[in-house]
Design a protein around this motif. Structure first.
Motif, PDB file in Angstrom:
ATOM      1  N   LYS A 192      -5.596  37.198   9.452  1.00 46.28           N
ATOM      2  CA  LYS A 192      -6.160  37.901  10.608  1.00 46.28           C
ATOM      3  C   LYS A 192      -7.587  37.393  10.807  1.00 46.28           C
ATOM      4  N   VAL A 193      -7.839  36.787  11.968  1.00 43.96           N
ATOM      5  CA  VAL A 193      -9.106  36.110  12.219  1.00 43.96           C
ATOM      6  C   VAL A 193      -9.829  36.780  13.377  1.00 43.96           C
ATOM      7  N   LEU A 194     -11.122  37.019  13.201  1.00 45.78           N
ATOM      8  CA  LEU A 194     -11.940  37.577  14.271  1.00 45.78           C
ATOM      9  C   LEU A 194     -12.652  36.445  15.003  1.00 45.78           C
ATOM     10  N   LEU A 195     -12.457  36.376  16.307  1.00 50.66           N
ATOM     11  CA  LEU A 195     -13.088  35.367  17.150  1.00 50.66           C
ATOM     12  C   LEU A 195     -14.186  36.013  17.970  1.00 50.66           C
ATOM     13  N   VAL A 196     -15.365  35.376  18.002  1.00 46.74           N
ATOM     14  CA  VAL A 196     -16.514  35.943  18.706  1.00 46.74           C
ATOM     15  C   VAL A 196     -17.179  34.859  19.548  1.00 46.74           C
ATOM     16  N   GLY A 197     -17.142  35.031  20.861  1.00 50.74           N
ATOM     17  CA  GLY A 197     -17.806  34.103  21.775  1.00 50.74           C
ATOM     18  C   GLY A 197     -18.975  34.783  22.459  1.00 50.74           C
ATOM     19  N   PHE A 198     -20.072  34.040  22.681  1.00 46.58           N
ATOM     20  CA  PHE A 198     -21.255  34.639  23.286  1.00 46.58           C
ATOM     21  C   PHE A 198     -22.169  33.544  23.813  1.00 46.58           C
ATOM     22  N   GLY A 199     -22.857  33.833  24.909  1.00 47.79           N
ATOM     23  CA  GLY A 199     -23.819  32.869  25.426  1.00 47.79           C
ATOM     24  C   GLY A 199     -24.060  32.988  26.911  1.00 47.79           C
ATOM     25  N   VAL A 200     -24.101  31.827  27.579  1.00 51.64           N
ATOM     26  CA  VAL A 200     -24.515  31.710  28.972  1.00 51.64           C
ATOM     27  C   VAL A 200     -23.860  32.775  29.838  1.00 51.64           C
ATOM     28  N   GLY A 201     -24.685  33.424  30.639  1.00 50.09           N
ATOM     29  CA  GLY A 201     -24.170  34.466  31.536  1.00 50.09           C
ATOM     30  C   GLY A 201     -25.110  35.650  31.776  1.00 50.09           C
ATOM     31  N   TYR A 202     -25.571  36.427  30.787  1.00 49.52           N
ATOM     32  CA  TYR A 202     -25.001  36.472  29.441  1.00 49.52           C
ATOM     33  C   TYR A 202     -23.557  36.970  29.501  1.00 49.52           C
ATOM     34  N   SER A 203     -22.743  36.426  28.621  1.00 48.37           N
ATOM     35  CA  SER A 203     -21.348  36.815  28.550  1.00 48.37           C
ATOM     36  C   SER A 203     -20.916  36.811  27.097  1.00 48.37           C
ATOM     37  N   TRP A 204     -20.077  37.775  26.727  1.00 49.65           N
ATOM     38  CA  TRP A 204     -19.576  37.784  25.366  1.00 49.65           C
ATOM     39  C   TRP A 204     -18.171  38.378  25.317  1.00 49.65           C
ATOM     40  N   GLY A 205     -17.429  38.002  24.291  1.00 53.78           N
ATOM     41  CA  GLY A 205     -16.084  38.501  24.089  1.00 53.78           C
ATOM     42  C   GLY A 205     -15.725  38.443  22.625  1.00 53.78           C
ATOM     43  N   VAL A 206     -14.996  39.461  22.168  1.00 53.48           N
ATOM     44  CA  VAL A 206     -14.567  39.557  20.771  1.00 53.48           C
ATOM     45  C   VAL A 206     -13.071  39.839  20.767  1.00 53.48           C
ATOM     46  N   GLY A 207     -12.335  39.125  19.941  1.00 52.61           N
ATOM     47  CA  GLY A 207     -10.897  39.358  19.849  1.00 52.61           C
ATOM     48  C   GLY A 207     -10.368  38.943  18.501  1.00 52.61           C
ATOM     49  N   SER A 208      -9.206  39.482  18.163  1.00 49.86           N
ATOM     50  CA  SER A 208      -8.583  39.133  16.893  1.00 49.86           C
ATOM     51  C   SER A 208      -7.299  38.362  17.149  1.00 49.86           C
ATOM     52  N   VAL A 209      -6.955  37.482  16.214  1.00 48.04           N
ATOM     53  CA  VAL A 209      -5.672  36.773  16.260  1.00 48.04           C
ATOM     54  C   VAL A 209      -5.068  36.782  14.856  1.00 48.04           C
ATOM     55  N   VAL A 210      -3.759  36.926  14.807  1.00 45.35           N
ATOM     56  CA  VAL A 210      -3.009  36.703  13.577  1.00 45.35           C
ATOM     57  C   VAL A 210      -2.288  35.386  13.764  1.00 45.35           C
ATOM     58  N   LEU A 211      -2.560  34.430  12.876  1.00 48.57           N
ATOM     59  CA  LEU A 211      -2.103  33.057  13.085  1.00 48.57           C
ATOM     60  C   LEU A 211      -0.679  32.827  12.577  1.00 48.57           C
ATOM     61  N   ASN A 212       0.021  31.958  13.293  1.00 46.38           N
ATOM     62  CA  ASN A 212       1.277  31.389  12.840  1.00 46.38           C
ATOM     63  C   ASN A 212       1.472  30.077  13.592  1.00 46.38           C
ATOM     64  N   MET A 213       0.620  29.103  13.262  1.00 53.59           N
ATOM     65  CA  MET A 213       0.641  27.817  13.989  1.00 53.59           C
ATOM     66  C   MET A 213       1.603  26.848  13.337  1.00 53.59           C
ATOM     67  N   GLN A 214       2.007  25.857  14.128  1.00 51.88           N
ATOM     68  CA  GLN A 214       2.966  24.863  13.655  1.00 51.88           C
ATOM     69  C   GLN A 214       2.253  23.752  12.894  1.00 51.88           C
TER      70      GLN A 214
END
Length: 333
Positions: free
Chosen positions: A311-333
């Motif tokens: 379970k990975v927490l992703l955090v984006g932030f910067g120009v805008g100002y704009s920000w977003g936080v979300g989680s993903v559970v991975l199952n990549m090929q």
């Protein structure tokens, strides 16, 4: 019930490299040694197409499966048409494929994942090709060290697919935020319809720190961006944790926008995130804007720092100002 998950990620760097002086005080502070720079006749859409082509070649995803393109960039080919439409044609994807651009910077990957999730879980799409690409180098004055040392050009390609099995991975939930009062702290003034390019747009001026730029160059107020990040990023993360009734300890790994060493280490310490759970993946590519999170995510996955089921927490932030936080559970090929 339809579920969405990240199926595969690839990225692409242009061949030209630009090196920061390893003995320079600022280089040591930001932790960026090398950036990849697009050539004069190479544009963000070219990098995006290369990343998508690389993804189709390295995964078992067939281009005929794609039924929607999301393209995140602040370096579009034209005012219009939508660059995603041009990319659809260049990749030879079906004409029944939806396509749109989103103009976001360092928060763009989190936003794009949320949009892809919505398209899939509403039944509007089955396989979304989410592309990020920017060539900030084309906005940068080479005599402006405040940004020249930081930003590199890159693209990423992510396939988000539908599944009826939650064990295949999950995307979300998310929280978002915006504060347009900070817009002037990271901006290219000249070039849009509000301030069109004229003969005055290229007039260079020197600031109090010796950095030289014009109105058509990228401007960044580094201290204000740092202050914004130190205040808003922890608040945003805590907002998601409150929404989901979780704590930092519930996550296996953390991938923040890869801004620079000083900012990320300051945030990590403030939020008490363990060093071995925190991504640092930019020394050889710089701040790649909307591509920084997916590049770090797939690099850490391939190196074994992240594994399927995490379970990975992703955090984006910067120009805008704009920000977003979300989680993903991975199952990549």
């Amino acid at each position: 019930m339809i579920n969405s998950y990240i199926r595969a990620i690839e990225y692409y760097f242009p061949n030209n490299k630009e090196y920061n002086d390893p003995e320079d005080r600022m280089t040591k502070k930001i932790g960026i040694e090398v950036k990849n720079i697009a050539s004069a006749d190479e544009f963000a859409s070219d990098l995006a197409v290369a990343a998508a082509t690389k993804l189709f070649a390295s995964s078992n995803v067939d281009p005929t499966e794609i039924d929607f393109i999301i393209y995140c960039t602040q370096s579009p080919d034209y005012y219009l048409p939508t660059t995603a439409c041009l990319i659809q044609d260049r990749l030879g994807l079906s004409t029944t494929c939806g396509a749109l651009d989103i103009n976001l910077g360092c928060s763009g990957y989190v936003y794009g994942l949320s949009l892809a999730k919505g398209l899939i879980e509403s039944g509007s799409a089955q396989n979304v090709l989410f592309l990020t690409s920017d060539t900030y180098s084309k906005y940068i004055n080479p005599k402006d060290r405040s940004v020249k040392l930081l930003f590199g050009d890159a693209a990423s390609a992510t396939i988000i697919s539908a599944s009826k099995n939650p064990q295949n991975g999950q995307i979300g939930p998310f929280t978002f935020g915006t504060d347009g009062k900070g817009a002037n702290n990271l901006i290219v003034y000249g070039g849009g319809l509000r301030e069109r390019i004229t003969s005055e747009s290229s007039i260079e001026e020197e600031d109090e720190f010796g950095n030289i730029r014009s109105r058509s160059n990228l401007y960044m107020n580094g201290s204000e961006i740092f202050n914004f990040a130190m205040k808003q990023v922890p608040n945003a993360v805590n907002g998601l944790l409150k929404k989901t009734n979780e704590t930092i300890e519930d996550f296996d790994y953390f991938v923040f926008h890869q801004a620079n060493q000083y900012m990320l280490e300051s945030l990590r310490r403030k939020m008490k995130i363990p060093n071995d759970k925190f991504s640092i993946e930019f020394s050889d590519c710089g701040n790649t804007v909307s591509s920084s999170i997916p590049i770090a995510l797939i690099r850490d996955y391939k190196s074994g720092k992240i594994k399927n089921g995490d379970k990975v927490l992703l955090v984006g932030f910067g120009v805008g100002y704009s920000w977003g936080v979300g989680s993903v559970v991975l199952n990549m090929q």
